[in-house]
Design a protein around this motif. Sequence first.
Motif, PDB file in Angstrom:
ATOM      1  N   ASP A  32       0.855  -1.327  -0.002  1.00  0.00           N
ATOM      2  CA  ASP A  32      -0.019   0.042  -0.068  1.00  0.00           C
ATOM      3  C   ASP A  32       0.941   1.261   0.004  1.00  0.00           C
ATOM      4  O   ASP A  32       0.535   2.138   0.742  1.00  0.00           O
ATOM      5  N   GLU A  33       1.887   1.137  -0.531  1.00  0.00           N
ATOM      6  CA  GLU A  33       2.665   2.365  -0.776  1.00  0.00           C
ATOM      7  C   GLU A  33       2.430   3.455  -1.670  1.00  0.00           C
ATOM      8  O   GLU A  33       2.002   2.962  -2.801  1.00  0.00           O
ATOM      9  N   PRO A  34       2.189   4.461  -1.456  1.00  0.00           N
ATOM     10  CA  PRO A  34       1.943   5.611  -2.397  1.00  0.00           C
ATOM     11  C   PRO A  34       2.659   5.515  -3.781  1.00  0.00           C
ATOM     12  O   PRO A  34       3.870   5.259  -3.865  1.00  0.00           O
ATOM     13  N   ASP A  35       1.867   5.710  -4.885  1.00  0.00           N
ATOM     14  CA  ASP A  35       2.663   5.893  -6.174  1.00  0.00           C
ATOM     15  C   ASP A  35       2.124   7.018  -6.893  1.00  0.00           C
ATOM     16  O   ASP A  35       0.720   6.963  -7.371  1.00  0.00           O
ATOM     17  N   ALA A  36       2.587   8.067  -6.961  1.00  0.00           N
ATOM     18  CA  ALA A  36       2.138   9.278  -7.439  1.00  0.00           C
ATOM     19  C   ALA A  36       1.655   9.329  -9.008  1.00  0.00           C
ATOM     20  O   ALA A  36       0.598   9.910  -9.310  1.00  0.00           O
ATOM     21  N   SER A  37       2.273   8.537  -9.749  1.00  0.00           N
ATOM     22  CA  SER A  37       1.717   8.390 -11.220  1.00  0.00           C
ATOM     23  C   SER A  37       0.411   7.661 -11.216  1.00  0.00           C
ATOM     24  O   SER A  37      -0.478   8.035 -11.737  1.00  0.00           O
ATOM     25  N   LEU A  38       0.215   6.575 -10.330  1.00  0.00           N
ATOM     26  CA  LEU A  38      -1.051   5.986 -10.150  1.00  0.00           C
ATOM     27  C   LEU A  38      -2.002   6.959  -9.556  1.00  0.00           C
ATOM     28  O   LEU A  38      -3.267   7.015 -10.074  1.00  0.00           O
ATOM     29  N   ASP A  39      -1.689   7.525  -8.721  1.00  0.00           N
ATOM     30  CA  ASP A  39      -2.798   8.547  -8.045  1.00  0.00           C
ATOM     31  C   ASP A  39      -3.034   9.645  -9.200  1.00  0.00           C
ATOM     32  O   ASP A  39      -4.375   9.983  -8.990  1.00  0.00           O
ATOM     33  N   ALA A  40      -2.401  10.102  -9.899  1.00  0.00           N
ATOM     34  CA  ALA A  40      -2.625  10.908 -10.879  1.00  0.00           C
ATOM     35  C   ALA A  40      -3.588  10.469 -12.210  1.00  0.00           C
ATOM     36  O   ALA A  40      -4.642  11.053 -12.364  1.00  0.00           O
ATOM     37  N   LEU A  41      -3.262   9.131 -12.328  1.00  0.00           N
ATOM     38  CA  LEU A  41      -4.100   8.437 -13.233  1.00  0.00           C
ATOM     39  C   LEU A  41      -5.674   8.637 -12.681  1.00  0.00           C
ATOM     40  O   LEU A  41      -6.565   8.919 -13.392  1.00  0.00           O
ATOM     41  N   TRP A  42      -5.583   8.143 -11.375  1.00  0.00           N
ATOM     42  CA  TRP A  42      -7.208   7.867 -10.924  1.00  0.00           C
ATOM     43  C   TRP A  42      -7.596   9.186 -10.680  1.00  0.00           C
ATOM     44  O   TRP A  42      -8.928   9.469 -10.827  1.00  0.00           O
ATOM     45  N   ALA A  43      -6.850  10.475 -10.469  1.00  0.00           N
ATOM     46  CA  ALA A  43      -7.346  11.731 -10.292  1.00  0.00           C
ATOM     47  C   ALA A  43      -7.909  12.208 -11.644  1.00  0.00           C
ATOM     48  O   ALA A  43      -8.936  12.873 -11.802  1.00  0.00           O
ATOM     49  N   ASN A  44      -7.167  11.867 -12.668  1.00  0.00           N
ATOM     50  CA  ASN A  44      -7.741  12.234 -13.964  1.00  0.00           C
ATOM     51  C   ASN A  44      -8.992  11.624 -14.498  1.00  0.00           C
ATOM     52  O   ASN A  44      -9.990  12.034 -15.101  1.00  0.00           O
ATOM     53  N   GLU A  45      -9.058  10.263 -14.193  1.00  0.00           N
ATOM     54  CA  GLU A  45     -10.017   9.499 -14.463  1.00  0.00           C
ATOM     55  C   GLU A  45     -11.376   9.926 -13.586  1.00  0.00           C
ATOM     56  O   GLU A  45     -12.284  10.246 -14.103  1.00  0.00           O
ATOM     57  N   ALA A  46     -11.213  10.230 -12.219  1.00  0.00           N
ATOM     58  CA  ALA A  46     -12.341  11.013 -11.599  1.00  0.00           C
ATOM     59  C   ALA A  46     -12.863  12.125 -12.244  1.00  0.00           C
ATOM     60  O   ALA A  46     -14.034  12.501 -11.996  1.00  0.00           O
ATOM     61  N   GLU A  47     -11.816  12.940 -12.623  1.00  0.00           N
ATOM     62  CA  GLU A  47     -12.275  14.407 -12.827  1.00  0.00           C
ATOM     63  C   GLU A  47     -13.026  14.054 -14.472  1.00  0.00           C
ATOM     64  O   GLU A  47     -13.940  14.821 -14.713  1.00  0.00           O
ATOM     65  N   SER A  48     -12.643  12.994 -15.119  1.00  0.00           N
ATOM     66  CA  SER A  48     -13.309  12.917 -16.593  1.00  0.00           C
ATOM     67  C   SER A  48     -14.567  12.544 -16.345  1.00  0.00           C
ATOM     68  O   SER A  48     -15.559  12.841 -17.018  1.00  0.00           O
ATOM     69  N   ARG A  49     -14.677  11.569 -15.474  1.00  0.00           N
ATOM     70  CA  ARG A  49     -16.008  10.930 -15.142  1.00  0.00           C
ATOM     71  C   ARG A  49     -17.097  12.397 -14.484  1.00  0.00           C
ATOM     72  O   ARG A  49     -18.261  12.021 -15.005  1.00  0.00           O
ATOM     73  N   LEU A  50     -16.555  12.531 -13.617  1.00  0.00           N
ATOM     74  CA  LEU A  50     -17.321  13.854 -13.125  1.00  0.00           C
ATOM     75  C   LEU A  50     -17.720  14.588 -14.202  1.00  0.00           C
ATOM     76  O   LEU A  50     -18.844  15.406 -14.416  1.00  0.00           O
ATOM     77  N   ALA A  51     -16.745  15.217 -15.001  1.00  0.00           N
ATOM     78  CA  ALA A  51     -17.200  16.138 -16.317  1.00  0.00           C
ATOM     79  C   ALA A  51     -18.152  15.579 -17.207  1.00  0.00           C
ATOM     80  O   ALA A  51     -19.178  16.178 -17.520  1.00  0.00           O
ATOM     81  N   ALA A  52     -18.150  14.355 -17.453  1.00  0.00           N
ATOM     82  CA  ALA A  52     -18.962  13.617 -18.259  1.00  0.00           C
ATOM     83  C   ALA A  52     -20.477  13.620 -17.801  1.00  0.00           C
ATOM     84  O   ALA A  52     -21.541  13.776 -18.414  1.00  0.00           O
ATOM     85  N   TYR A  53     -20.377  13.228 -16.492  1.00  0.00           N
ATOM     86  CA  TYR A  53     -21.575  13.329 -15.513  1.00  0.00           C
ATOM     87  C   TYR A  53     -22.264  14.610 -15.652  1.00  0.00           C
ATOM     88  O   TYR A  53     -23.490  14.743 -15.988  1.00  0.00           O
ATOM     89  N   ARG A  54     -21.640  15.790 -15.550  1.00  0.00           N
ATOM     90  CA  ARG A  54     -22.090  17.163 -15.336  1.00  0.00           C
ATOM     91  C   ARG A  54     -22.535  17.524 -16.916  1.00  0.00           C
ATOM     92  O   ARG A  54     -23.579  18.504 -17.005  1.00  0.00           O
ATOM     93  N   ARG A  55     -22.067  16.893 -17.861  1.00  0.00           N
ATOM     94  CA  ARG A  55     -22.588  17.163 -19.201  1.00  0.00           C
ATOM     95  C   ARG A  55     -23.958  16.470 -19.729  1.00  0.00           C
ATOM     96  O   ARG A  55     -24.164  16.640 -20.738  1.00  0.00           O
TER      97      ARG A  55
END
Length: 77
Positions: A32-55
């Motif tokens: 369960d060690e932090p992985d900044a690149s993986l965290d960034a991928l998940w953040a981008n995915e979440a933002e993309s899904r939220l934007a699609a929901y709002r549209r």
Amino acid sequence: MPITAKSLSAQALQLPPDERLALVDQLLATLDEPDASLDALWANEAESRLAAYRRGEIQATSLSDVIAKYQIDSRPA
């Protein structure tokens, strides 16, 4: 002779339950060690899904529907 997962597991099974649990906790913590690149991928995915929901491109699913979809039927067969 090198230590293998199988031999290590056999040794671990000889431990008392509380020590086995402590060992499991220690092993899981190493995965369960932090992985900044993986965290960034998940953040981008979440933002993309939220934007699609709002549209209005995707619909939300209720928590109860999600739970029902993955709930295991525990009734006797």
